[in-house]
Design a protein around this motif. Structure first.
Motif, PDB file in Angstrom:
ATOM      1  N   ALA A 182       0.768  -1.243   0.017  1.00  0.00           N
ATOM      2  CA  ALA A 182      -0.027  -0.187   0.060  1.00  0.00           C
ATOM      3  C   ALA A 182       0.833   1.320  -0.049  1.00  0.00           C
ATOM      4  CB  ALA A 182      -0.942  -0.081   1.287  1.00  0.00           C
ATOM      5  N   GLY A 183       2.056   1.088   0.440  1.00  0.00           N
ATOM      6  CA  GLY A 183       3.156   2.363   0.235  1.00  0.00           C
ATOM      7  C   GLY A 183       3.013   3.002   1.478  1.00  0.00           C
ATOM      8  N   ASP A 184       2.359   2.666   2.565  1.00  0.00           N
ATOM      9  CA  ASP A 184       2.366   3.441   3.939  1.00  0.00           C
ATOM     10  C   ASP A 184       2.366   2.379   5.071  1.00  0.00           C
ATOM     11  OD1 ASP A 184      -0.249   2.233   4.145  1.00  0.00           O
ATOM     12  OD2 ASP A 184      -1.255   3.922   3.146  1.00  0.00           O
ATOM     13  N   LEU A 185       2.217   2.795   6.313  1.00  0.00           N
ATOM     14  CA  LEU A 185       2.353   2.104   7.435  1.00  0.00           C
ATOM     15  C   LEU A 185       1.211   1.893   8.111  1.00  0.00           C
ATOM     16  CD1 LEU A 185       6.063   2.937   8.518  1.00  0.00           C
ATOM     17  CD2 LEU A 185       5.169   0.965   7.379  1.00  0.00           C
ATOM     18  N   LEU A 186       0.002   2.336   7.503  1.00  0.00           N
ATOM     19  CA  LEU A 186      -1.314   2.222   8.093  1.00  0.00           C
ATOM     20  C   LEU A 186      -1.918   0.776   8.199  1.00  0.00           C
ATOM     21  CD1 LEU A 186      -3.035   5.008   6.080  1.00  0.00           C
ATOM     22  CD2 LEU A 186      -2.115   5.428   8.229  1.00  0.00           C
ATOM     23  N   ALA A 187      -2.609   0.591   9.632  1.00  0.00           N
ATOM     24  CA  ALA A 187      -2.904  -0.668   9.855  1.00  0.00           C
ATOM     25  C   ALA A 187      -4.467  -0.737   9.150  1.00  0.00           C
ATOM     26  CB  ALA A 187      -3.179  -0.566  11.144  1.00  0.00           C
ATOM     27  N   ARG A 188      -4.842  -1.623   8.304  1.00  0.00           N
ATOM     28  CA  ARG A 188      -5.926  -1.744   7.511  1.00  0.00           C
ATOM     29  C   ARG A 188      -6.556  -3.085   7.589  1.00  0.00           C
ATOM     30  NH1 ARG A 188      -5.679   1.664   3.022  1.00  0.00           N
ATOM     31  NH2 ARG A 188      -3.753   2.848   2.863  1.00  0.00           N
ATOM     32  N   HIS A 189      -7.921  -3.056   7.145  1.00  0.00           N
ATOM     33  CA  HIS A 189      -8.661  -4.148   7.140  1.00  0.00           C
ATOM     34  C   HIS A 189      -8.188  -5.131   6.226  1.00  0.00           C
ATOM     35  CE1 HIS A 189     -12.464  -2.847   9.392  1.00  0.00           C
ATOM     36  NE2 HIS A 189     -12.200  -1.706   8.761  1.00  0.00           N
ATOM     37  N   PRO A 190      -7.877  -6.465   6.841  1.00  0.00           N
ATOM     38  CA  PRO A 190      -7.571  -7.649   5.754  1.00  0.00           C
ATOM     39  C   PRO A 190      -9.034  -7.917   5.041  1.00  0.00           C
ATOM     40  CG  PRO A 190      -7.834  -8.440   8.057  1.00  0.00           C
ATOM     41  CD  PRO A 190      -8.277  -7.072   8.318  1.00  0.00           C
ATOM     42  N   SER A 191      -9.350  -7.017   3.957  1.00  0.00           N
ATOM     43  CA  SER A 191     -10.686  -7.350   3.396  1.00  0.00           C
ATOM     44  C   SER A 191     -10.697  -8.343   2.453  1.00  0.00           C
ATOM     45  CB  SER A 191     -11.065  -5.854   2.564  1.00  0.00           C
ATOM     46  OG  SER A 191      -9.898  -5.693   1.663  1.00  0.00           O
ATOM     47  N   GLN A 192      -9.539  -8.822   2.064  1.00  0.00           N
ATOM     48  CA  GLN A 192      -9.372 -10.107   1.577  1.00  0.00           C
ATOM     49  C   GLN A 192     -10.211 -11.161   2.028  1.00  0.00           C
ATOM     50  OE1 GLN A 192      -6.846  -8.744   2.661  1.00  0.00           O
ATOM     51  NE2 GLN A 192      -5.046  -8.358   0.871  1.00  0.00           N
ATOM     52  N   ILE A 193      -9.501 -11.432   3.574  1.00  0.00           N
ATOM     53  CA  ILE A 193     -10.009 -12.469   4.261  1.00  0.00           C
ATOM     54  C   ILE A 193     -11.672 -12.239   4.554  1.00  0.00           C
ATOM     55  CG2 ILE A 193      -9.923 -13.496   6.586  1.00  0.00           C
ATOM     56  CD1 ILE A 193      -7.417 -13.735   4.621  1.00  0.00           C
ATOM     57  N   TYR A 194     -11.906 -11.255   4.645  1.00  0.00           N
ATOM     58  CA  TYR A 194     -13.352 -10.856   4.978  1.00  0.00           C
ATOM     59  C   TYR A 194     -14.129 -11.526   3.513  1.00  0.00           C
ATOM     60  CZ  TYR A 194     -12.292  -7.071   8.228  1.00  0.00           C
ATOM     61  OH  TYR A 194     -11.684  -6.537   9.121  1.00  0.00           O
ATOM     62  N   GLN A 195     -13.747 -11.605   2.521  1.00  0.00           N
ATOM     63  CA  GLN A 195     -14.414 -11.792   1.209  1.00  0.00           C
ATOM     64  C   GLN A 195     -14.160 -13.415   1.201  1.00  0.00           C
ATOM     65  OE1 GLN A 195     -12.816  -8.119  -1.408  1.00  0.00           O
ATOM     66  NE2 GLN A 195     -14.757  -9.169  -2.437  1.00  0.00           N
ATOM     67  N   LEU A 196     -13.044 -13.702   1.552  1.00  0.00           N
ATOM     68  CA  LEU A 196     -12.920 -15.322   1.600  1.00  0.00           C
ATOM     69  C   LEU A 196     -13.891 -15.949   2.346  1.00  0.00           C
ATOM     70  CD1 LEU A 196      -9.451 -17.224   1.982  1.00  0.00           C
ATOM     71  CD2 LEU A 196     -11.319 -17.815   3.287  1.00  0.00           C
TER      72      LEU A 196
END
Length: 228
Positions: free
Chosen positions: A160-174
């Motif tokens: 993502a080019g930053d150090l922001l903590a994000r939702h692992p949205s791929q796992i949500y969709q999985l």
């Protein structure tokens, strides 16, 4: 590392392996699906399943790629037409893949001289598990990450080019459009249903799970958000 195995300049990528597993589960679970009375009465065999998979693979790959080219970045590919063939650089659209698969199912139904809905009802319970493998591939690649969040399971995606903590949205969709929808459809299709009902539940269920996942998913930079 997106590559599962490297031998010199040759590499086998995790994403490709996920596609392979998705196609394998189609054949394994499809064996059970064609045992249903409807398909036994029509004389469906494992050979039919293999032919249907071949048509579906073409639909997924060609439709997914062309869908990405036409729906997401038509301007870029118009000026860089050779990049259309560089599928190893990423760029597959679910919407295009769905249209490609629908065309493949329509073609196969014509070949078998049967209803389109007979074929789509057979395939529908098998698709979500294949999608689950695809989302796992997205997760391993570190792509299609979610929006920033302070939830305890948030993750940092270096891509993502930053150090922001994000939702692992791929796992949500999985979990949602993959495993949950797959189990719902498998249970629903285990009893005799009217023609097109299983396909309808797939379309409705996928729409609901994808709608929910979009609240956590970060759109591609060149698309951006319509609203916060």
């Amino acid at each position: 590392d997106p590559a599962a195995l490297r031998i010199g300049s040759f590499a086998i990528h995790w994403y490709g392996l996920m596609y392979l597993l998705a196609f394998a589960q189609f054949l394994l679970l499809g064996r059970l699906r064609i045992r249903a009375p409807r398909y036994q009465s029509l004389g469906w065999t494992y050979k039919d399943l293999e032919d249907l998979l071949f048509a579906g693979v073409l639909g997924v790959v060609l439709g997914g790629r062309l869908g990405y080219v036409l729906f997401y970045m038509p301007g870029f590919y118009l000026t860089h037409p050779l990049s259309i063939f560089k599928i190893w650089e990423g760029g597959m659209s679910f919407h295009g893949g769905l249209l490609g698969v629908l065309l493949a199912l329509w073609w196969y139904a014509k070949k078998k001289k049967t209803s389109f809905w007979v074929v789509s009802d057979l395939v529908a319970p098998l698709v979500p598990f294949g999608l689950a493998f695809g989302r796992l591939g997205n997760f391993i690649n570190g792509e299609l990450w979610g929006r920033p969040t302070d939830l305890p399971w948030a993750m940092i995606f270096p891509q993502a080019g930053d150090l922001l903590a994000r939702h692992p949205s791929q796992i949500y969709q999985l979990a949602g459009e993959g495993l949950c929808l797959g189990l719902i459809l498998w249970w629903y299709a285990s009893s005799p249903r009217k023609l097109a009902q299983v396909s309808g539940v797939f379309l409705l269920g996928y729409g609901v799970f994808r709608f929910l996942a979009e609240f956590a998913r970060e759109p591609d930079n060149f698309l951006g958000l319509l609203s916060l």
